[in-house]
Design an enzyme around this catalytic site. Structure first.
Site, short mmCIF file in Angstrom:
data_model
loop_
_atom_site.label_atom_id
_atom_site.label_comp_id
_atom_site.label_asym_id
_atom_site.label_seq_id
_atom_site.Cartn_x
_atom_site.Cartn_y
_atom_site.Cartn_z
N ALA A 166 43.99 60.29 32.80
CA ALA A 166 44.69 59.79 33.99
C ALA A 166 45.90 58.95 33.63
O ALA A 166 46.86 58.87 34.40
CB ALA A 166 43.74 58.99 34.87
N GLU B 117 50.43 56.09 52.62
CA GLU B 117 50.20 57.47 53.07
C GLU B 117 48.98 57.53 53.97
O GLU B 117 49.00 58.21 55.02
CB GLU B 117 50.01 58.39 51.86
CG GLU B 117 49.69 59.83 52.25
CD GLU B 117 49.51 60.75 51.06
OE1 GLU B 117 49.11 61.91 51.26
OE2 GLU B 117 49.76 60.31 49.91
N GLY C 173 37.06 73.28 79.60
CA GLY C 173 36.33 74.52 79.80
C GLY C 173 36.97 75.67 79.04
O GLY C 173 37.50 75.48 77.93
N GLY C 174 36.95 76.87 79.63
CA GLY C 174 37.51 78.04 78.96
C GLY C 174 38.98 77.89 78.64
O GLY C 174 39.47 78.43 77.63
N GLU D 96 35.12 62.14 52.72
CA GLU D 96 34.05 61.85 51.77
C GLU D 96 34.56 60.98 50.62
O GLU D 96 33.87 60.04 50.17
CB GLU D 96 33.46 63.15 51.24
CG GLU D 96 32.68 63.97 52.26
CD GLU D 96 33.56 64.72 53.24
OE1 GLU D 96 33.04 65.19 54.26
OE2 GLU D 96 34.79 64.84 52.99
#
Length: 381
Positions: A180, A244, A341-342, A369
């Protein structure tokens, strides 16, 4: 509860952003979606209005506002139109900008920043790789020294503004043995030989956003293109990630709040069984729940904005803001679709597009996560 973090200057700026968007963007949303990108005319217009240079020193054409609240106002207004706008503009003006201001030499600033402010130089940031996801420490893109040059090889994926960018901040491994601590950032001119773009990626949502794969085949750059310190790129990336993630959180909530307001009006106008559907107890209680979640979350985000404005926002607080706002947005928009709804499943309705656009926010800028993992480590676990 009335918000209190903005003053008259911020609200005047908000009005100018809204006027620009209503005039230049809202009538063209369908065209942008079809093109899978914002046209250069948009960027030049935003540059002319001063929206791209909020963090750029005045000597290079920016306004150097010195107040992150202006960034937040811009992000909120962009988010009310759709999520692709704050994604694309945020990458350029809110995410790449700090790298080019705080880590560059005078020569690099002269070379890049004036065009950055006008929209003539569009930027992207190349971190994510096909095999890495949120794990930026496992980069496979390399930059090896060859005489006076560095030779870049590798690829990046899911790069916002990637297809249109003129300059990409690329993270590459320069000292593999350091892991790293062997990563360096380069400012890569996309006209260089060996640089290529893949197709515009076909995403589930955010059709207006230009997202692409990038490929580096023996791309030659020089020491003059290194951004920041050699082998210190990972630390640089970690330094700017809180901004960010805060920008992502602002986008999440402003977008959800706008669609929730539109859904509330829909429940007042839509009739079923002789009354407005909002009058049914279940829907009334649901909307009370959703508005409470949004307002409570807004209070936390406002405190994060103020902390960042003072230079006090911690990576952990930014992680909390990012994952929680993404989760709240997901829940709010899912309920908004249900309340329609639809019709909520029809792409011609904003709520359907908003629902699709928002799903990625639990993944990008570090998955939810990963955010919880960071918070858990901070708890000593």
């Amino acid at each position: 509860m009335k918000r209190s973090i903005y003053n008259e200057d911020h609200e005047a700026f908000r009005a100018s952003v809204k006027e620009f968007l209503d005039r230049e963007v809202v009538p063209n949303v369908e065209a942008h979606a079809e093109a899978k990108a914002l046209p250069r005319e948009f960027w030049l217009g935003a540059g002319k209005q001063g929206f791209l240079g909020l963090e750029i020193p005045e000597e290079y054409g920016g306004s150097e506002a010195g107040d992150y609240r202006f960034n937040a106002v811009l992000t909120e207004e962009l988010s009310k139109v759709n999520m692709a706008l704050p994604s694309c503009v945020g990458i350029h003006a809110d995410i790449v900008a700090p790298y080019l201001v705080h880590l560059t030499t005078d020569e690099q600033r002269q070379r890049w920043l004036p065009g950055f402010c006008t929209g003539e130089i569009l930027t992207a940031i190349g971190m994510t790789e096909p095999s890495g996801g949120s794990d930026h420490a496992s980069l496979k893109t390399t930059a090896g020294k060859d005489g006076d040059d560095w030779v870049l090889n590798g690829s990046k994926t899911f790069i916002t503004n990637g297809y249109s960018a003129d300059l990409v901040v690329v993270a590459a491994r320069t000292s593999p043995e350091k892991k790293a601590r062997g990563i360096t950032l380069f400012g890569v001119d996309t006209s260089l030989e060996g640089y290529s773009r893949g197709r515009k990626l076909d995403k589930v949502g955010q059709d207006e956003s230009d997202t692409a794969e990038l490929f580096f085949d023996n791309v030659r750059v020089s020491d003059a293109d290194i951004i920041g310190e050699l082998d210190n790129g990972f630390i640089h990336m970690m330094t700017f990630l809180p901004q960010e993630r805060l920008g992502s959180a602002i986008t999440n909530l402003a977008h959800a709040a706008q669609i929730l307001d539109e859904t509330l009006q829909y429940t007042k106008d839509r009739k079923a069984f002789g009354q407005s559907i909002g009058h049914f107890q279940h829907n009334k209680f649901l909307l009370a729940d959703l508005y409470t979640r949004v307002e409570v979350t807004q209070h936390y985000l406002d405190q994060c904005v103020m902390a960042h404005t003072r230079g006090e926002l911690t990576p952990i607080d930014a992680a909390k803001a990012k994952w929680w706002s993404a989760q709240v947005q997901s829940e709010v928009l899912d309920h908004c679709v249900q309340l329609h709804g639809g019709y909520g499943f029809m792409n011609e309705y904003r709520v359907a597009r908003a629902w699709r656009d928002a799903r990625v926010t639990k993944i990008w800028a570090g998955s939810n996560e990963i955010m919880k993992e960071l918070i858990g480590r901070d708890l000593g676990l």
